[in-house]
Design an enzyme around this catalytic site. Sequence first.
Site, PDB file in Angstrom:
ATOM      1  N   CYS A   1       0.831  -1.206   0.000  1.00 41.79           N
ATOM      2  CA  CYS A   1       0.000   0.000   0.000  1.00 41.79           C
ATOM      3  C   CYS A   1       0.875   1.271   0.000  1.00 41.79           C
ATOM      4  O   CYS A   1       1.430   1.632  -1.023  1.00 41.79           O
ATOM      5  CB  CYS A   1      -0.995  -0.020   1.163  1.00 41.79           C
ATOM      6  SG  CYS A   1      -2.273   1.248   1.029  1.00 41.79           S
TER       7      CYS A   1
ATOM      8  N   HIS B   1      -3.748  -4.840   0.826  1.00 44.90           N
ATOM      9  CA  HIS B   1      -3.247  -5.225   2.151  1.00 44.90           C
ATOM     10  C   HIS B   1      -3.420  -6.726   2.384  1.00 44.90           C
ATOM     11  O   HIS B   1      -4.426  -7.143   2.992  1.00 44.90           O
ATOM     12  CB  HIS B   1      -4.012  -4.471   3.240  1.00 44.90           C
ATOM     13  CG  HIS B   1      -3.647  -3.032   3.383  1.00 44.90           C
ATOM     14  ND1 HIS B   1      -2.600  -2.598   4.163  1.00 44.90           N
ATOM     15  CD2 HIS B   1      -4.195  -1.923   2.838  1.00 44.90           C
ATOM     16  CE1 HIS B   1      -2.524  -1.273   4.106  1.00 44.90           C
ATOM     17  NE2 HIS B   1      -3.481  -0.844   3.314  1.00 44.90           N
TER      18      HIS B   1
ATOM     19  N   GLU C   1      -2.059  -8.398   4.555  1.00 44.68           N
ATOM     20  CA  GLU C   1      -1.955  -8.624   6.003  1.00 44.68           C
ATOM     21  C   GLU C   1      -3.244  -8.283   6.746  1.00 44.68           C
ATOM     22  O   GLU C   1      -3.417  -8.679   7.904  1.00 44.68           O
ATOM     23  CB  GLU C   1      -0.792  -7.810   6.585  1.00 44.68           C
ATOM     24  CG  GLU C   1      -1.064  -6.356   6.874  1.00 44.68           C
ATOM     25  CD  GLU C   1      -1.140  -5.425   5.665  1.00 44.68           C
ATOM     26  OE1 GLU C   1      -1.208  -4.200   5.870  1.00 44.68           O
ATOM     27  OE2 GLU C   1      -1.140  -5.917   4.508  1.00 44.68           O
TER      28      GLU C   1
END
Length: 254
Positions: A113, A199, A201
């Site tokens: 990002c 993202h 994660e």
Amino acid sequence: MRPPLRIAVLECDAPPADANARYGGYHGVFSQLLKESARALGQPDRLDPETGLDISRWDVVYAQEYPRLEDVDAILLTGSKFNSFDDDPWILKLVEYTKQAIDDQRVKILGICYGHQIIGRALGSKVGRSDAGWEIAVCDVDLTEQGKKLFGKDKLHIQQMHRDIVFDYPPNVIPLGSSPRCAVQGMYRPGHFITVQGHPEFREDIVSEVVKLRMSTGIFSKEQGEDALSRAGKDHDGVLIGVAFLKFLLEDIQ
């Protein structure tokens, strides 16, 4: 015994309060993703999920501390609420460090990002606000041929949380994917870096917390926020992307 893979997480921000406490910052969030991805990789002889990762934490915003490149195998640039196009001293320092890392012939880079945008900026591309507005929660990314090879599928489902973009691909960079709201969803330079605008994660709890906070402050409208919350829990390819990251980091290690 193979030495651990040394990954420096450059924390460009912290998650919102509850997620920050639950996971232990972005270092904790990424540690969890990379360990899950190591298990999914299923090659314990090459990368043991429990002992094969040495993940260090670096505060590049306030402490402005960085690892020496000779002491790590890879650096990971996290997401952030800050603007990748601003000229705050810490951001300029991060861009310069990123340039050095890109030029290094051994160290590899993962950009997520904001980190993806910083790498784009370090390579001379324009970064800034998108006219298409926010891209939020689980969205589809159409992959290029190289993206399909790296990730092993035709389309990615990935959590998103951005309205800033890299406007065009830098020279000598291989495009990985695009979406209706963002033409530059990922960049690849073999042996040097992989980036994604999304993202991998992020989990439903983190995305939901961010969305609710931004609804409460008027950054997201009620309609926008409710739509995002309805998609925050959808299946996504975070671990699959993590596996691709690990394969990339292990490429030159015998």
